[in-house]
Design a protein around this motif. Structure first.
Motif, short mmCIF file in Angstrom:
data_model
loop_
_atom_site.label_atom_id
_atom_site.label_comp_id
_atom_site.label_asym_id
_atom_site.label_seq_id
_atom_site.Cartn_x
_atom_site.Cartn_y
_atom_site.Cartn_z
N GLN A 52 -23.78 -13.01 -35.88
CA GLN A 52 -23.66 -13.23 -37.32
C GLN A 52 -22.55 -12.37 -37.91
N ALA A 53 -22.44 -11.12 -37.47
CA ALA A 53 -21.39 -10.23 -37.97
C ALA A 53 -20.00 -10.73 -37.55
N THR A 56 -19.10 -13.79 -39.62
CA THR A 56 -18.65 -13.40 -40.95
C THR A 56 -17.19 -12.96 -40.91
N GLU A 59 -15.00 -15.97 -40.63
CA GLU A 59 -14.85 -16.66 -41.92
C GLU A 59 -13.84 -15.94 -42.82
N ASN A 143 -23.77 -19.26 -32.15
CA ASN A 143 -23.71 -19.46 -33.59
C ASN A 143 -24.30 -20.80 -34.02
#
Length: 146
Positions: A52-53, A56, A59, A143
């Protein structure tokens, strides 16, 4: 004139200290096995958190450079200015991650730019066995969810 100090110092008795030690021991005997029997589950959770990190950071990279790093540029594009295409015109000089984490089993996370898929990339750990596929704790973690 003589003054008498009437300060009384009260400490813990040996019995009180022993009772506390026994209570801590009993709690430890009950609680510790509950956590120690789940190290693999904790590693899976840590891998999901790392993914998740990294997602991010990917993104943020995409927002600045208008595309995800290519498969060849890989996740290193998040910590070092990437070479090759696509050009990272507005790349943040501070990077997006200070360093690339390894998965909880000590292996690098895998990255593949898909280009046309809704997320645009696959990001995964091969799990405890370090090989594609697998079941249980050896299953790939990515993911795309569970």
């Amino acid at each position: 004139m003589r003054t008498v100090s009437t300060s009384s110092q009260r400490g813990f008795t040996l019995i009180e200290i022993m009772v506390v030690v026994v209570i801590i021991g009993v709690l430890g005997a009950i609680v510790v096995p509950q956590f120690m029997s789940r190290p693999d589950q904790a590693k899976v959770t840590a891998a999901r958190t790392d993914i998740q990190a990294i997602a991010t950071a990917l993104e943020m990279y995409r927002l600045d450079t208008f595309s995800y790093p290519s498969t060849q540029q890989g996740l290193e594009a998040l910590s070092k200015r990437p070479a090759g295409g696509p050009a990272a015109k507005n790349w943040n000089p501070q990077g997006y991650l200070k360093s690339l984490p390894l998965d909880p089993w000590g292996m690098p996370y895998q990255y593949l730019n898909l280009g046309t898929r809704s997320t645009g990339y696959d990001l995964l750990s091969f799990g405890s066995d370090g090989m594609p596929g697998g079941e249980g704790y050896a299953a790939d973690i990515g993911n795309w969810g569970d």
